[in-house]
Write a protein that holds these residues in place. Structure first.
Motif, PDB file in Angstrom:
ATOM      1  N   SER A 228      -6.805  -5.749  -0.513  1.00 34.31           N
ATOM      2  CA  SER A 228      -5.795  -5.311  -1.382  1.00 34.31           C
ATOM      3  C   SER A 228      -5.317  -6.714  -2.023  1.00 34.31           C
ATOM      4  N   ARG A 231      -7.635  -7.551  -4.917  1.00 31.94           N
ATOM      5  CA  ARG A 231      -7.498  -6.898  -6.131  1.00 31.94           C
ATOM      6  C   ARG A 231      -6.177  -7.170  -6.777  1.00 31.94           C
ATOM      7  N   ALA A 252       2.243  -1.080  -9.240  1.00 30.25           N
ATOM      8  CA  ALA A 252       0.933  -0.156  -8.915  1.00 30.25           C
ATOM      9  C   ALA A 252       0.291  -0.975  -7.750  1.00 30.25           C
ATOM     10  N   GLN A 253       0.260  -2.268  -7.601  1.00 33.07           N
ATOM     11  CA  GLN A 253      -0.555  -2.765  -6.369  1.00 33.07           C
ATOM     12  C   GLN A 253       0.374  -2.740  -5.351  1.00 33.07           C
ATOM     13  N   ASP A 256      -0.212   0.930  -4.035  1.00 28.47           N
ATOM     14  CA  ASP A 256      -1.447   1.243  -3.438  1.00 28.47           C
ATOM     15  C   ASP A 256      -1.546   0.623  -1.960  1.00 28.47           C
ATOM     16  N   GLU A 259       0.411   2.946   0.292  1.00 27.61           N
ATOM     17  CA  GLU A 259      -0.677   4.215   0.522  1.00 27.61           C
ATOM     18  C   GLU A 259      -1.444   3.930   1.456  1.00 27.61           C
ATOM     19  N   ALA A 260      -2.124   2.756   1.273  1.00 25.89           N
ATOM     20  CA  ALA A 260      -3.270   2.281   2.258  1.00 25.89           C
ATOM     21  C   ALA A 260      -2.750   2.129   3.672  1.00 25.89           C
TER      22      ALA A 260
END
Length: 304
Positions: A228, A231, A252-253, A256, A259-260
């Motif tokens: 993560s 990215r 957005a990062q 994400d 959520e992970a």
């Protein structure tokens, strides 16, 4: 005391004093990096000035380095160790880690030798088997040091993964307020402390020393082991190069990563649920069955 014994003691004492004096003379003059690094802290504030080796290091350093080279030649995997040291953020070199492995191996061999000597003095036994036990202790020490490094890397990356959503949101807020990514990083580093803060501090230090911002974030993506964060760094680099709105990318990062993290918690809960069945099946259930059937068994025994 015989003259020969006195000569031997005198020679050993003189040799030891000569080694101590020669080592002290070698480390008396500070190295170039020790004289220069205190003056570049304003450019690279995260540099730590290395300490000078002591007399013991000057005397036993060559022997330990030779043992470390032997361990590296036998085990191999120097690239993997170097990669893990980078992911750990350690300032130790590969040679220093091999020396530490050699020390762990000597400690394991000593402990195994003491145990083997105790067993042999109490019960006797096969000498080859005791030698194998000593070799097992040596390998256990060497491999234990390597496993400890892997465990430290996993712990550090776990902390970075937990810190990342907050850092991404803070950086998004600073960029939305009109600041540049570098200024936002500098402001964030004043209030956060942790493993991810150290990595971002390295990025900021690279930028201050003349590295381009996108290249500094690419270096962060290359050296980290957290997907993560890799990215995140690559997205920032692409956004800075192409002019993509950074606020949307950062939000957005962060989403994400949350959520992970939620999926990881659900998976960990499922694994813990399966692990909880072990004491239930093998401990609680047999005791319950015994309590249920034991009175009937006793009654049948008395009736017969």
């Amino acid at each position: 005391m015989t003259p020969m014994l006195g000569a031997v003691i005198g020679a050993v004492t003189g040799l030891g004093l000569a080694l101590v004096i020669s080592g002290w003379r070698r480390i008396r003059r500070p190295a170039l990096e020790l004289r220069v690094l205190p003056y570049v802290r304003d450019v690279h504030p995260y540099i730590e000035v290395p300490s000078r080796p002591g007399v013991m290091g000057a005397v036993f350093g060559p022997t330990l380095r030779a043992a470390a080279d032997s361990i590296g030649g036998i085990l191999g995997g120097s690239a993997s160790v170097q990669r893990r040291l980078v992911r750990l953020g350690s300032r130790s070199t590969l040679e220093q880690f091999r020396v530490q492995q050699a020390i762990w191996g000597v400690a394991g061999f000593t402990a195994s030798a003491v145990l083997a000597t105790f067993v042999w003095s109490m019960r006797g036994g096969s000498v080859p088997a005791l030698l194998v036990l000593c070799l097992v202790g040596l390998m256990a020490g060497v491999l234990g040091c390597d496993n400890r490094l892997s465990a430290q890397v996993r712990e550090r990356e776990g902390r970075m993964r937990a810190e990342f959503p907050v850092v991404a949101d803070l950086l998004a807020l600073t960029v939305a307020a009109g600041e540049s990514p570098v200024a936002g990083l500098e402001r964030i580093l004043r209030v956060i402390h942790g493993s991810l803060g150290e990595e971002l501090g390295h990025v900021l230090a690279d930028v201050r020393t003349g590295t381009h911002v996108s290249a500094a974030f690419d270096a962060l993506a290359a050296r980290t082991g957290v997907p993560s964060i890799a990215r995140f760094a690559e997205g920032l680099s692409v956004a800075i190069e192409r002019g993509t709105p950074l606020v949307d990318v950062l939000h957005a990062q962060a989403a994400d990563v949350r959520e992970a993290t939620r999926r990881d918690l659900i998976e960990a809960g499922g694994r813990k649920e399966v692990a909880m069945m072990i004491p239930v099946v093998f401990l609680i259930l047999p005791v319950t069955v015994v309590f249920a059937f034991f009175p009937g068994y006793v009654g049948l025994h008395l009736a017969s």
